[in-house]
Design an enzyme around this catalytic site. Structure first.
Site, PDB file in Angstrom:
ATOM      1  N   ASN A   8       0.859  -1.186   0.000  1.00 19.13           N
ATOM      2  CA  ASN A   8       0.000   0.000   0.000  1.00 19.13           C
ATOM      3  C   ASN A   8       0.900   1.243   0.000  1.00 19.13           C
ATOM      4  OD1 ASN A   8      -1.817   2.022   0.411  1.00 19.13           O
ATOM      5  ND2 ASN A   8      -2.511   1.332   2.434  1.00 19.13           N
ATOM      6  N   LYS A  10       0.055   4.198  -0.351  1.00 14.69           N
ATOM      7  CA  LYS A  10      -0.658   5.388   0.164  1.00 14.69           C
ATOM      8  C   LYS A  10      -0.483   6.553  -0.824  1.00 14.69           C
ATOM      9  CE  LYS A  10      -0.337   3.394   4.697  1.00 14.69           C
ATOM     10  NZ  LYS A  10      -0.244   3.536   6.139  1.00 14.69           N
ATOM     11  N   HIS A  86      -9.759   1.298   4.863  1.00 13.85           N
ATOM     12  CA  HIS A  86      -8.478   1.537   5.541  1.00 13.85           C
ATOM     13  C   HIS A  86      -8.686   2.540   6.683  1.00 13.85           C
ATOM     14  CE1 HIS A  86      -4.355   2.705   6.291  1.00 13.85           C
ATOM     15  NE2 HIS A  86      -3.991   1.602   5.674  1.00 13.85           N
ATOM     16  N   GLU A  88      -7.047   4.983   7.546  1.00 14.39           N
ATOM     17  CA  GLU A  88      -6.813   6.378   7.150  1.00 14.39           C
ATOM     18  C   GLU A  88      -8.013   6.958   6.411  1.00 14.39           C
ATOM     19  OE1 GLU A  88      -3.054   5.627   5.257  1.00 14.39           O
ATOM     20  OE2 GLU A  88      -2.120   5.356   7.221  1.00 14.39           O
ATOM     21  N   GLU A 153      -5.372  -4.539  10.789  1.00 15.20           N
ATOM     22  CA  GLU A 153      -4.407  -3.466  11.000  1.00 15.20           C
ATOM     23  C   GLU A 153      -4.768  -2.704  12.275  1.00 15.20           C
ATOM     24  OE1 GLU A 153      -2.366  -2.405   6.984  1.00 15.20           O
ATOM     25  OE2 GLU A 153      -4.076  -1.085   7.257  1.00 15.20           O
ATOM     26  N   GLY A 159       1.825   2.974  10.809  1.00 22.41           N
ATOM     27  CA  GLY A 159       2.663   4.157  10.593  1.00 22.41           C
ATOM     28  C   GLY A 159       3.313   4.703  11.850  1.00 22.41           C
ATOM     29  N   SER A 189       3.282  -1.236  10.557  1.00 22.71           N
ATOM     30  CA  SER A 189       4.725  -1.092  10.788  1.00 22.71           C
ATOM     31  C   SER A 189       5.512  -2.371  10.506  1.00 22.71           C
ATOM     32  CB  SER A 189       4.992  -0.602  12.217  1.00 22.71           C
ATOM     33  OG  SER A 189       4.386   0.659  12.424  1.00 22.71           O
TER      34      SER A 189
END
Ligand code: 13P
Length: 229
Positions: A8, A10, A86, A88, A153, A159, A189
């Site tokens: 990913n 991003k 996701h 985010e 996740e 992150g 991570s």
């Protein structure tokens, strides 16, 4: 089954040239490269072995939905996978109901959908039961399981450089498998140093890699590790 690395990217890199370079470096059978929308076509065109995925999708086929992209558009472009829900994007306001619509639309258009779930730090701190209850809720509108992959996740590990304990992850992954009966990935991570500790867990089908996937050396090391499983 071989373990798969999902990259990913991003909102990276910044140019198509760099995207193509990254794509060439990660072009192996067990990788799925997930670039930003504007680079999907260029990335797809250079790949010989890896698959390509998109980072999000809308749930309607066409119409007055400014800024959105339909599953059919992705499918026609040759995209095979799409990430949905996701953390985010959830942070920007997506909820479980919308996410379930996206899952359904993606699957119906013939895409393989990677549904992201995972608890925030406040829930993690409350313990295992709270985490399981939180994740179970994230599945309440999900009906479609064909061509579904789940990525666990934990938000506090995304992150942040904070590593979840592989034992704990394997337990939550098994919990998810009991709910959905689909392959489950881990993300948060991951890098060349900890990849093995997650990939060696039989419950984990692969990794959804963020930061380390846009670092050519790092990602290539991870590919080598994943190939051993
Ligand atoms: P990081 O690997 O950068 O923590 O990101 C994980 C992620 O969000 C993948 O979707």
């Amino acid at each position: 089954m071989k373990k798969i690395l999902f990259a990913n990217w991003k909102m990276n890199p910044t140019t198509e040239q760099e995207a193509v370079k990254l794509a060439r470096a990660g072009d192996v059978k067990n990788a799925v490269l997930i670039p930003p929308f504007p680079f999907l076509n260029a990335v797809k065109n250079v790949l010989k072995s890896a698959s390509v995925g998109a980072q999000d999708v809308f749930y309607e086929e066409k119409g007055a939905f400014t800024g959105e992209v339909s599953p059919q558009m992705l499918k026609k472009l040759g995209v095979q996978y799409v990430v949905v829900g996701h953390s985010e994007r959830r942070r920007l306001g997506e909820n479980d109901e919308m996410i379930a619509k996206k899952v359904k639309a993606g699957i119906h258009a013939g895409l393989k959908v990677i549904l992201c779930v995972g608890e925030p730090l406040s829930v993690y701190k409350k313990g295992k039961k709270a985490t399981e209850e939180f994740i179970k809720k994230q599945f309440r509108f999900i009906k479609d399981k064909k061509n579904l992959i789940v990525a666990y996740e934990p938000i506090w590990a995304v992150g942040t450089g904070k590593n979840a304990d592989p034992e704990d992850v394997a337990r939550v992954v098994q919990f998810i498998k009991n709910i959905a009966s689909v392959p489950v990935l881990y993300g948060g991570s991951t890098n060349s140093k900890n990849a093995k500790s997650f990939l060696e867990k039989k419950e984990i089908a692969g990794l959804l890699v963020g930061g380390a996937s846009i670092n050519v050396k790092e990602f290539q090391k991870m590919i080598k590790i994943a190939e051993r499983f």
